[in-house]
Design a protein around this motif. Structure first.
Motif, PDB file in Angstrom:
ATOM      1  N   ILE A   1      26.933  49.921  16.616  1.00  0.00           N
ATOM      2  CA  ILE A   1      25.959  50.101  15.720  1.00  0.00           C
ATOM      3  C   ILE A   1      27.093  49.056  14.589  1.00  0.00           C
ATOM      4  CG2 ILE A   1      26.030  52.244  16.062  1.00  0.00           C
ATOM      5  CD1 ILE A   1      28.971  52.886  14.739  1.00  0.00           C
ATOM      6  N   GLY A   2      27.717  47.760  14.624  1.00  0.00           N
ATOM      7  CA  GLY A   2      27.976  46.663  13.815  1.00  0.00           C
ATOM      8  C   GLY A   2      26.767  45.133  13.685  1.00  0.00           C
ATOM      9  N   GLY A   3      26.235  45.196  14.740  1.00  0.00           N
ATOM     10  CA  GLY A   3      26.251  44.381  15.627  1.00  0.00           C
ATOM     11  C   GLY A   3      24.370  43.945  14.408  1.00  0.00           C
ATOM     12  N   GLY A   4      23.855  42.662  14.168  1.00  0.00           N
ATOM     13  CA  GLY A   4      21.983  42.666  14.181  1.00  0.00           C
ATOM     14  C   GLY A   4      21.676  41.940  12.729  1.00  0.00           C
ATOM     15  N   PHE A   5      22.436  40.700  13.869  1.00  0.00           N
ATOM     16  CA  PHE A   5      22.414  39.797  12.189  1.00  0.00           C
ATOM     17  C   PHE A   5      21.924  38.473  12.831  1.00  0.00           C
ATOM     18  CE2 PHE A   5      27.093  40.948  12.839  1.00  0.00           C
ATOM     19  CZ  PHE A   5      27.117  42.217  11.382  1.00  0.00           C
ATOM     20  N   HIS A   6      20.189  38.808  12.318  1.00  0.00           N
ATOM     21  CA  HIS A   6      19.392  38.358  12.943  1.00  0.00           C
ATOM     22  C   HIS A   6      18.641  37.498  12.059  1.00  0.00           C
ATOM     23  CE1 HIS A   6      16.276  40.875  10.743  1.00  0.00           C
ATOM     24  NE2 HIS A   6      16.809  40.947  10.173  1.00  0.00           N
ATOM     25  N   HIS A   7      18.824  36.874  10.526  1.00  0.00           N
ATOM     26  CA  HIS A   7      19.368  36.074   9.531  1.00  0.00           C
ATOM     27  C   HIS A   7      20.412  34.805  10.129  1.00  0.00           C
ATOM     28  CE1 HIS A   7      16.014  38.143   7.604  1.00  0.00           C
ATOM     29  NE2 HIS A   7      17.329  39.481   7.329  1.00  0.00           N
ATOM     30  N   CYS A   8      20.537  35.260  10.796  1.00  0.00           N
ATOM     31  CA  CYS A   8      22.028  33.421  10.778  1.00  0.00           C
ATOM     32  C   CYS A   8      22.002  33.012  12.896  1.00  0.00           C
ATOM     33  CB  CYS A   8      23.184  33.965  11.093  1.00  0.00           C
ATOM     34  SG  CYS A   8      24.651  33.023  11.548  1.00  0.00           S
ATOM     35  N   CYS A   9      21.218  31.981  12.692  1.00  0.00           N
ATOM     36  CA  CYS A   9      21.168  31.307  13.481  1.00  0.00           C
ATOM     37  C   CYS A   9      22.380  30.514  14.253  1.00  0.00           C
ATOM     38  CB  CYS A   9      19.967  30.049  13.503  1.00  0.00           C
ATOM     39  SG  CYS A   9      20.077  28.481  11.849  1.00  0.00           S
ATOM     40  N   SER A  10      21.912  29.460  15.204  1.00  0.00           N
ATOM     41  CA  SER A  10      23.246  29.204  15.775  1.00  0.00           C
ATOM     42  C   SER A  10      24.315  27.879  14.243  1.00  0.00           C
ATOM     43  CB  SER A  10      23.032  28.154  17.200  1.00  0.00           C
ATOM     44  OG  SER A  10      22.047  27.306  17.004  1.00  0.00           O
ATOM     45  N   GLU A  11      23.051  26.741  14.080  1.00  0.00           N
ATOM     46  CA  GLU A  11      23.692  26.498  12.939  1.00  0.00           C
ATOM     47  C   GLU A  11      23.886  27.082  11.501  1.00  0.00           C
ATOM     48  OE1 GLU A  11      20.371  23.280  12.589  1.00  0.00           O
ATOM     49  OE2 GLU A  11      21.157  22.553  14.957  1.00  0.00           O
ATOM     50  N   GLU A  12      23.575  27.503  11.018  1.00  0.00           N
ATOM     51  CA  GLU A  12      23.908  28.198   9.912  1.00  0.00           C
ATOM     52  C   GLU A  12      23.292  29.995   8.772  1.00  0.00           C
ATOM     53  OE1 GLU A  12      21.103  26.070   7.063  1.00  0.00           O
ATOM     54  OE2 GLU A  12      19.561  27.352   7.424  1.00  0.00           O
ATOM     55  N   GLY A  13      24.551  30.744   8.799  1.00  0.00           N
ATOM     56  CA  GLY A  13      23.859  31.692   8.201  1.00  0.00           C
ATOM     57  C   GLY A  13      23.008  31.974   6.963  1.00  0.00           C
ATOM     58  N   GLY A  14      23.001  32.908   6.862  1.00  0.00           N
ATOM     59  CA  GLY A  14      21.350  33.426   6.185  1.00  0.00           C
ATOM     60  C   GLY A  14      21.470  35.286   5.910  1.00  0.00           C
ATOM     61  N   GLY A  15      20.953  35.386   4.865  1.00  0.00           N
ATOM     62  CA  GLY A  15      20.921  36.904   4.376  1.00  0.00           C
ATOM     63  C   GLY A  15      21.222  37.974   4.838  1.00  0.00           C
ATOM     64  N   PHE A  16      23.101  37.821   4.457  1.00  0.00           N
ATOM     65  CA  PHE A  16      24.064  38.968   4.427  1.00  0.00           C
ATOM     66  C   PHE A  16      24.368  38.700   6.386  1.00  0.00           C
ATOM     67  CE2 PHE A  16      21.300  42.032   1.804  1.00  0.00           C
ATOM     68  CZ  PHE A  16      22.357  41.072   0.512  1.00  0.00           C
ATOM     69  N   CYS A  17      24.446  37.840   7.146  1.00  0.00           N
ATOM     70  CA  CYS A  17      24.583  37.185   8.171  1.00  0.00           C
ATOM     71  C   CYS A  17      25.213  36.348   8.692  1.00  0.00           C
ATOM     72  CB  CYS A  17      23.297  36.951   9.244  1.00  0.00           C
ATOM     73  SG  CYS A  17      21.824  39.098   9.079  1.00  0.00           S
ATOM     74  N   ALA A  18      26.286  36.503   8.721  1.00  0.00           N
ATOM     75  CA  ALA A  18      27.433  35.193   9.190  1.00  0.00           C
ATOM     76  C   ALA A  18      27.764  34.926  11.116  1.00  0.00           C
ATOM     77  CB  ALA A  18      28.708  36.104   8.612  1.00  0.00           C
ATOM     78  N   TYR A  19      27.259  36.089  11.826  1.00  0.00           N
ATOM     79  CA  TYR A  19      26.973  34.985  12.564  1.00  0.00           C
ATOM     80  C   TYR A  19      26.098  35.530  13.532  1.00  0.00           C
ATOM     81  CZ  TYR A  19      29.481  38.964  14.535  1.00  0.00           C
ATOM     82  OH  TYR A  19      29.673  40.423  15.673  1.00  0.00           O
ATOM     83  N   ALA A  20      25.320  34.646  14.907  1.00  0.00           N
ATOM     84  CA  ALA A  20      24.386  34.448  15.409  1.00  0.00           C
ATOM     85  C   ALA A  20      24.399  35.802  16.910  1.00  0.00           C
ATOM     86  CB  ALA A  20      23.251  33.547  15.840  1.00  0.00           C
ATOM     87  N   ASP A  21      24.791  36.591  16.235  1.00  0.00           N
ATOM     88  CA  ASP A  21      24.771  37.674  17.466  1.00  0.00           C
ATOM     89  C   ASP A  21      24.099  38.478  18.656  1.00  0.00           C
ATOM     90  OD1 ASP A  21      24.335  39.473  15.805  1.00  0.00           O
ATOM     91  OD2 ASP A  21      25.200  40.975  16.438  1.00  0.00           O
ATOM     92  N   ILE A  22      22.996  38.584  17.808  1.00  0.00           N
ATOM     93  CA  ILE A  22      22.280  37.818  18.623  1.00  0.00           C
ATOM     94  C   ILE A  22      21.975  36.597  20.305  1.00  0.00           C
ATOM     95  CG2 ILE A  22      19.117  38.665  18.990  1.00  0.00           C
ATOM     96  CD1 ILE A  22      19.854  40.001  17.253  1.00  0.00           C
ATOM     97  N   THR A  23      21.720  35.999  19.315  1.00  0.00           N
ATOM     98  CA  THR A  23      21.726  34.905  20.460  1.00  0.00           C
ATOM     99  C   THR A  23      22.911  34.601  21.191  1.00  0.00           C
ATOM    100  OG1 THR A  23      20.532  33.452  18.650  1.00  0.00           O
ATOM    101  CG2 THR A  23      21.488  31.849  19.841  1.00  0.00           C
ATOM    102  N   LEU A  24      24.264  34.818  20.984  1.00  0.00           N
ATOM    103  CA  LEU A  24      25.204  34.849  21.475  1.00  0.00           C
ATOM    104  C   LEU A  24      25.149  34.993  22.635  1.00  0.00           C
ATOM    105  CD1 LEU A  24      27.743  33.778  21.736  1.00  0.00           C
ATOM    106  CD2 LEU A  24      28.784  35.073  21.008  1.00  0.00           C
ATOM    107  N   ALA A  25      24.685  37.012  22.467  1.00  0.00           N
ATOM    108  CA  ALA A  25      24.749  37.768  23.193  1.00  0.00           C
ATOM    109  C   ALA A  25      23.640  37.620  24.900  1.00  0.00           C
ATOM    110  CB  ALA A  25      23.917  39.528  23.263  1.00  0.00           C
ATOM    111  N   ILE A  26      22.444  36.958  24.938  1.00  0.00           N
ATOM    112  CA  ILE A  26      21.102  36.883  25.071  1.00  0.00           C
ATOM    113  C   ILE A  26      22.256  34.807  26.229  1.00  0.00           C
ATOM    114  CG2 ILE A  26      18.840  35.739  25.415  1.00  0.00           C
ATOM    115  CD1 ILE A  26      18.224  37.366  22.766  1.00  0.00           C
TER     116      ILE A  26
END
Length: 206
Positions: A9-34
């Motif tokens: 319930i604390g995840g879903g930072f979908h504007h952050c990619c592996s190279e940079e953050g964006g839109g309130f998103c600090a790290y790419a948790d979806i990419t990392l999980a996959i």
């Protein structure tokens, strides 16, 4: 993976990619999980992202441009941030909504396109980005989905994925109203009541 489902319930930072953050998103948790799933589970070779946040999930999309082993279904308000044309190249099934779309149209499209995506790609793992910024009154999402509609949306996704025996991880992503937390809680309780999850036999984390 062992339990077949998880909710963060604390995840879903979908504007952050592996190279940079964006839109309130600090790290790419979806990419990392996959990447972690593909690295550690040799039997998983096809992963699907079902992104139903009000905003385009441009972060994970940028990370998976050109990847055939990751299928992205993105249903979002086309009138709002981020409007990332480069990232759209990664979307396998794109469903663009107008501002203030309501329950009937929204749920019909979710039902149709989740079913279609699962039948088309046959994933072995699903990441579900379940943003509640689609709720009526959210000044950033600008859609008009009721609380009941959000609960029904989540049930649609979980039902279709679980009946196929596919492991699923849900992250709750955006939602910018005081009532957001209660809606998420009610939706999780509904999933438990419908036997789509067991709150004594899975993983719910902050």
């Amino acid at each position: 993976m062992e339990h077949g489902w998880a909710i963060n319930i604390g995840g879903g930072f979908h504007h952050c990619c592996s190279e940079e953050g964006g839109g309130f998103c600090a790290y790419a948790d979806i990419t990392l999980a996959i990447y972690l799933v593909l690295l550690n589970y040799q039997n998983v070779q096809r992963v699907m992202i079902i992104d139903l946040d009000a905003h385009q999930g441009n972060g994970h999309e940028r990370d998976f441009i050109g990847r055939r082993d990751v299928y992205i279904l993105d249903v979002y308000n086309k009138d709002i941030y981020p409007g990332d044309e480069l990232a759209k190249q990664a979307i396998s099934r794109r469903v663009e909504l107008f501002s203030f779309t309501e329950d009937e149209e929204y749920l019909h499209k979710v039902n149709t396109h989740v079913e279609g995506a699962l039948n088309e790609f046959h994933p072995q793992f699903v990441v579900y980005n379940a943003g509640t910024d689609i709720m009526i009154g959210d000044s950033l999402g600008l859609l008009s989905i009721s609380k009941k509609g959000i609960i029904e949306r989540d049930e649609i996704v979980w039902s279709k994925v679980r009946q196929r025996g596919i492991p699923i991880m849900m992250v709750t992503s955006g939602g910018y109203q005081r009532s957001t937390a209660a809606v998420i809680a009610d939706s999780i309780i509904n999933l438990n009541n419908k036997d789509l999850i067991s709150l004594s036999g899975g993983i719910v984390s902050l």
